[in-house]
Design an enzyme around this catalytic site. Structure first.
Site, mmCIF file in Angstrom:
data_model
loop_
_atom_site.group_PDB
_atom_site.id
_atom_site.type_symbol
_atom_site.label_atom_id
_atom_site.label_comp_id
_atom_site.label_asym_id
_atom_site.label_seq_id
_atom_site.Cartn_x
_atom_site.Cartn_y
_atom_site.Cartn_z
ATOM 1 C CE LYS A 1 39.575 15.992 30.512
ATOM 2 N NZ LYS A 1 39.939 16.056 29.136
ATOM 3 N NE ARG A 2 38.777 7.418 32.129
ATOM 4 C CZ ARG A 2 40.097 7.217 32.215
ATOM 5 N NH1 ARG A 2 40.584 6.432 33.147
ATOM 6 N NH2 ARG A 2 40.920 7.789 31.373
#
Ligand code: GLU
Length: 492
Positions: free
Chosen positions: A247-248
């Site tokens: 996600k990051r």
């Protein structure tokens, strides 16, 4: 034979991403194939990072995908008593001990080890404290953690991973790890095992990053006298730069919700994700649910990392092209009535939905979808590439104007002329339209293609599309003649 029970245990610290969804899919398939059960367990012990929004998002994402579970959602925080009881049981049976070393003491030892270029492992200072010493320290209110007593004899934790094969970790390489913090909170590693034992999980199918925990978790199973499940660790999914998909670093392109918004069909996404790390052994690319259940097995899970084709810097790039081609396959082949139901909310969102598509214009609507879907890959395409079929305010592609209009300035007269001919037809259908267009081209002494491509550009806004006479018939006489007459504005 004991029951086949799998689990999907997400930590609710963000949206459901495609890696998590793939884990859920593999567990779901395996459970379903073996008439087993799938348990949904929300691992919410990290109070600071867990959010209700994330829980809702995960459940919503699974529901949209059509992944069903048989038990739960259970919430890990509701089982704190089980986690504490397990720690106590291991203390009582001598599989764990209280450690009173302070953070400062441990830090000093870690620094000393680092200075001597040695790996730091807890030196077991408190492992053999006498009962009296322990009682005295506790009475003095000294805080303690609980550590697992890793066997000291020669030997190893050995297990057979269903994907990676035999895995061995020597006892001497495993530190006496903490299972309960000084504030009394059990570590995730412990909660996860205790919950899997209580939930009678027979198969743990999870990401390869879980492999680091597995030997320690097996020690806990053994200490608690529980039967070991089968472990299957799935390969990681990397991007083209070999970075783990997260996600990051990858943002929304890895969120299940994103695929929903850009118009994926749930099964299109499932079919794509299932192939990220699993193969049926032949080159098959498309699977119905029944075919997938038939073909799926843990043996087919690959050991090598799968690649998610990710091109961050290209604005036209909306996802892995393979995902698009798989989704396109379903979008182009599902029953048209089903497609109609899926397209509707997208047209509504784009404000180009008309209730008549479910009433007297139903037949036209279905026929139009059937005509235009041939080249579409997502449901959003119906509102962008296909906008001209549902609304009059559509944009004309720049490259279509350059190629099909500006090069032939006389189209400013020819297309309105074509409109007049079409307006005069007694009967307006693809055959009569074709005859009229060809007759006009001959009269004017131009290639029919020039008129046809010009007509395509002004009536659909696109450079390419389905057979033009069918398109003109589908759009209807009024729209077509209006748009042909409007060509002048492109030269203004
Ligand atoms: N809650 C863990 C995660 O979301 C699951 C780990 C496991 O499957 O054991 O990564």
């Amino acid at each position: 034979m004991s029951e086949v029970r799998l689990r999907f245990p997400p930590s609710p610290t963000g949206y459901l991403h495609i890696g998590g969804a793939r884990t859920a899919i593999y567990n779901w398939l395996y459970a379903k194939k073996h008439n087993g059960k799938l348990v949904l367990r929300i691992e919410d012990t990290d109070a600071e990072r867990s959010t209700q929004e994330s829980i809702d998002g995960i459940i919503d994402g699974l529901t949209w995908l059509g992944i069903t579970w048989d038990e739960g959602p259970y919430f890990q925080t509701e089982f704190a008593a089980d986690h504490a009881a397990a720690a106590k049981k291991m203390l009582d049976s001598g599989h764990a001990y209280k450690c009173f070393c302070t953070v400062e003491e441990l830090e000093a030892k870690r620094e000393a080890a680092q200075a001597a270029k040695l790996d730091f492992k807890y030196d077991k200072t408190c492992r053999n404290l006498s009962a009296a010493d322990v009682a005295a320290k506790e009475a003095a209110g000294i805080p303690f953690v609980i550590r697992f007593k890793v066997p000291e004899q020669e030997g190893a934790v050995v297990f057979e991973d269903a994907v990676y094969g035999r895995i061995e970790r020597r006892y001497r390489d495993i530190e006496d790890f903490v299972i309960v913090r000084s504030n009394g909170k059990p570590l995730y590693l412990l909660c996860n095992v205790v919950d899997d034992i209580r939930d009678r999980i027979s198969h743990i199918v999870r990401g390869q990053d879980g492999l680091a925990n597995t030997p320690r978790q097996i020690l806990i199973y053994q200490a608690l006298g529980a039967k070991l499940p089968i472990f299957a660790h799935m390969p990681l999914t990397l991007d083209l730069q070999k970075r783990k998909i997260s996600k990051r670093s990858h943002g929304e392109i890895v969120a299940v919700q994103y695929y929903r918004e850009i118009g994926f069909l749930p099964w299109g996404l499932i079919n794509f994700l299932v192939l990220l790390g699993w193969s049926s052994g032949d080159d098959r690319e498309f699977f119905s649910e029944a075919e997938l259940l038939e073909a799926f097995s843990l043996d087919g899970i690959s050991r090598s990392n799968s690649i998610f084709n990710y091109k961050k810097d290209d604005p036209k790039f909306i996802t892995d092209p393979k995902a698009l081609s798989i989704n396109g396959h379903y979008l182009q082949t599902i029953p048209i009535e089903e497609l109609a139901g899926l397209v509707k909310p997208f047209l509504q969102k784009a404000n180009i939905w008309n209730d008549a598509y479910e009433a007297d214009r139903r037949a036209w609507f279905l026929q139009t979808l059937g005509l235009i879907r041939e080249r579409y890959y997502t449901l959003v395409d119906f509102t962008t590439l296909g906008r001209a079929y549902f609304a009059d305010d559509f944009e004309i592609e720049e490259r279509a104007i350059d190629k099909n209009i500006t090069k032939n300035p006389q189209l400013a007269e020819w297309l309105p002329l074509l409109a007049d001919r079409l307006a005069a037809l007694a009967d307006y259908n693809r055959e009569t339209v074709e005859q009229a267009a060809r007759a006009l081209a001959e009269e004017l002494g131009v290639k029919p293609g020039i008129l046809i491509n010009g007509a395509r550009t002004v009536t659909t806004g696109c450079l390419a599309g389905p057979g033009m006479f069918e398109v003109l018939e589908t759009l209807g006489r009024e729209r077509v003649t209006d748009r042909l007459r409007n060509v002048a504005k492109l030269f203004a």
